[in-house]
Design a protein around this motif. Structure first.
Motif, PDB file in Angstrom:
ATOM      1  N   LEU A   1     110.911  55.353  60.972  1.00 34.02           N
ATOM      2  CA  LEU A   1     110.699  56.064  59.714  1.00 34.02           C
ATOM      3  C   LEU A   1     111.367  57.431  59.757  1.00 34.02           C
ATOM      4  O   LEU A   1     111.308  58.129  60.768  1.00 34.02           O
ATOM      5  CB  LEU A   1     109.203  56.254  59.457  1.00 34.02           C
ATOM      6  CG  LEU A   1     108.801  57.073  58.216  1.00 34.02           C
ATOM      7  CD1 LEU A   1     109.189  56.354  56.934  1.00 34.02           C
ATOM      8  CD2 LEU A   1     107.311  57.386  58.225  1.00 34.02           C
ATOM      9  N   THR A   2     112.003  57.796  58.651  1.00 35.28           N
ATOM     10  CA  THR A   2     112.491  59.154  58.443  1.00 35.28           C
ATOM     11  C   THR A   2     112.136  59.564  57.024  1.00 35.28           C
ATOM     12  O   THR A   2     112.485  58.868  56.065  1.00 35.28           O
ATOM     13  CB  THR A   2     114.011  59.267  58.640  1.00 35.28           C
ATOM     14  OG1 THR A   2     114.337  58.955  60.000  1.00 35.28           O
ATOM     15  CG2 THR A   2     114.485  60.680  58.345  1.00 35.28           C
ATOM     16  N   LEU A   3     111.434  60.678  56.920  1.00 32.10           N
ATOM     17  CA  LEU A   3     111.066  61.220  55.617  1.00 32.10           C
ATOM     18  C   LEU A   3     111.870  62.479  55.355  1.00 32.10           C
ATOM     19  O   LEU A   3     111.898  63.389  56.197  1.00 32.10           O
ATOM     20  CB  LEU A   3     109.575  61.565  55.563  1.00 32.10           C
ATOM     21  CG  LEU A   3     108.566  60.430  55.725  1.00 32.10           C
ATOM     22  CD1 LEU A   3     107.148  60.976  55.575  1.00 32.10           C
ATOM     23  CD2 LEU A   3     108.823  59.314  54.727  1.00 32.10           C
ATOM     24  N   ALA A   4     112.541  62.525  54.217  1.00 33.03           N
ATOM     25  CA  ALA A   4     113.142  63.775  53.757  1.00 33.03           C
ATOM     26  C   ALA A   4     112.024  64.600  53.134  1.00 33.03           C
ATOM     27  O   ALA A   4     111.313  64.131  52.246  1.00 33.03           O
ATOM     28  CB  ALA A   4     114.238  63.497  52.735  1.00 33.03           C
ATOM     29  N   CYS A   5     111.855  65.831  53.642  1.00 35.62           N
ATOM     30  CA  CYS A   5     110.702  66.638  53.239  1.00 35.62           C
ATOM     31  C   CYS A   5     111.135  68.028  52.785  1.00 35.62           C
ATOM     32  O   CYS A   5     112.243  68.489  53.066  1.00 35.62           O
ATOM     33  CB  CYS A   5     109.724  66.779  54.405  1.00 35.62           C
ATOM     34  SG  CYS A   5     108.982  65.225  54.941  1.00 35.62           S
ATOM     35  N   THR A   6     110.234  68.663  52.090  1.00 37.38           N
ATOM     36  CA  THR A   6     110.437  70.040  51.647  1.00 37.38           C
ATOM     37  C   THR A   6     109.110  70.765  51.681  1.00 37.38           C
ATOM     38  O   THR A   6     108.042  70.135  51.659  1.00 37.38           O
ATOM     39  CB  THR A   6     111.029  70.073  50.225  1.00 37.38           C
ATOM     40  OG1 THR A   6     111.260  71.428  49.843  1.00 37.38           O
ATOM     41  CG2 THR A   6     110.078  69.433  49.226  1.00 37.38           C
ATOM     42  N   ARG A   7     109.168  72.086  51.758  1.00 35.71           N
ATOM     43  CA  ARG A   7     107.958  72.896  51.611  1.00 35.71           C
ATOM     44  C   ARG A   7     108.332  74.199  50.937  1.00 35.71           C
ATOM     45  O   ARG A   7     109.483  74.636  50.994  1.00 35.71           O
ATOM     46  CB  ARG A   7     107.257  73.120  52.948  1.00 35.71           C
ATOM     47  CG  ARG A   7     108.015  73.916  53.986  1.00 35.71           C
ATOM     48  CD  ARG A   7     107.161  74.037  55.242  1.00 35.71           C
ATOM     49  NE  ARG A   7     107.801  74.817  56.290  1.00 35.71           N
ATOM     50  CZ  ARG A   7     107.232  75.078  57.461  1.00 35.71           C
ATOM     51  NH1 ARG A   7     106.022  74.597  57.742  1.00 35.71           N
ATOM     52  NH2 ARG A   7     107.847  75.811  58.361  1.00 35.71           N
ATOM     53  N   SER A   8     107.344  74.823  50.328  1.00 33.86           N
ATOM     54  CA  SER A   8     107.615  75.919  49.411  1.00 33.86           C
ATOM     55  C   SER A   8     107.964  77.227  50.095  1.00 33.86           C
ATOM     56  O   SER A   8     108.483  78.135  49.466  1.00 33.86           O
ATOM     57  CB  SER A   8     106.403  76.144  48.493  1.00 33.86           C
ATOM     58  OG  SER A   8     105.253  76.428  49.269  1.00 33.86           O
TER      59      SER A   8
END
Length: 250
Positions: free
Chosen positions: A181-188
């Protein structure tokens, strides 16, 4: 009068009756008069400057039409890939991995450093083979639990948006040495307590590891929560021992 004369007389009377019998008047179709047309002014010829503006306007409209056609063709060509990506995203959401994996990373991110401080940190019950390392932009943690070996890591990527304060990265998961699994993520923000959020599924191999990882993450979270609850309870008990409300309770 003979029979032949009688027949001729009857036929003659019938023909005369048919010719002179009054009939209904034929209907005359109703004609609606045409509305008067307004006189149109003769069209003025465009000046050379106006002609150039008109040519530019037509070119602009043609650009939009060409783009609409190209976008439709691209959408049709990409439909199968888009559908597969959306299915993977739905699988991640339905299984809870979209929330479990980012939260798990926050729990285990520093295990590789903490494992060398046994007097200050103890791993969750049943967790073994703890390791990890890397720098700020490329870190990973490893451990074993429940008969499986896990590796989870974060690869940060720069934010090139001129006015953006968000952070981007990829969280990679491997189970028993296989990337799953690879998740493309972001945070504020860039603070460590900010939570990562899934933006897209970059890679997924559906399998039994999914439920095992969710259970593992639940175990790690429960152990951490119990430690927090015990700390709060101890603090409450110490405070309660120093409070006298005059009710005889100690």
């Amino acid at each position: 009068m003979s029979d032949d004369s009688l027949v001729i007389l009857v036929v003659g009377i019938g023909i005369a009756a048919w010719l002179f019998w009054p009939r209904g008047k034929a209907k005359v179709p109703r004609v609606t008069p045409e509305a008067p047309r307004r006189p149109t002014k003769p069209k003025r010829e465009m000046t050379p400057d106006e002609l150039e503006v008109e040519r530019a306007r037509r070119a602009f409209e043609q650009n939009d039409r060409d783009r609409d056609v190209a976008r439709h063709e691209h959408t049709q060509e990409n439909a199968a890939a888009r559908e597969r990506v959306e299915r993977a995203r739905k699988y991640a959401i339905d299984s809870g991995l979209d929330k479990v994996v980012p939260a798990l990373w926050q729990k285990v991110e520093h295990w590789g450093s903490w494992v060398g401080m046994p007097d200050r940190w103890q791993p969750p019950e049943g967790v073994t083979d703890i390791g990890g390392g890397g720098g700020r932009d490329d870190r990973f943690a490893t451990w074993s639990w429940g008969g499986r070996h896990y590796r989870i890591g974060l690869r940060r990527r720069p934010n090139y948006m001129p006015d953006g304060d968000a952070e981007f990265g990829y969280i990679d998961v491997a189970v028993d040495g296989e990337a799953v699994l690879t998740l493309a993520c972001t945070r504020s923000g860039y603070e460590s307590w900010e939570e990562w959020r899934m933006a897209a599924v970059d890679m997924l191999k559906v399998g039994s590891w999914m439920a095992d990882l969710v259970r593992c993450a639940g175990h790690i979270r429960l152990v951490a929560d119990r430690q927090t609850w015990r700390t709060f309870a101890k603090t409450d008990q110490e405070r309660a021992s120093r409070i006298d409300l005059g009710d005889g309770a100690a």
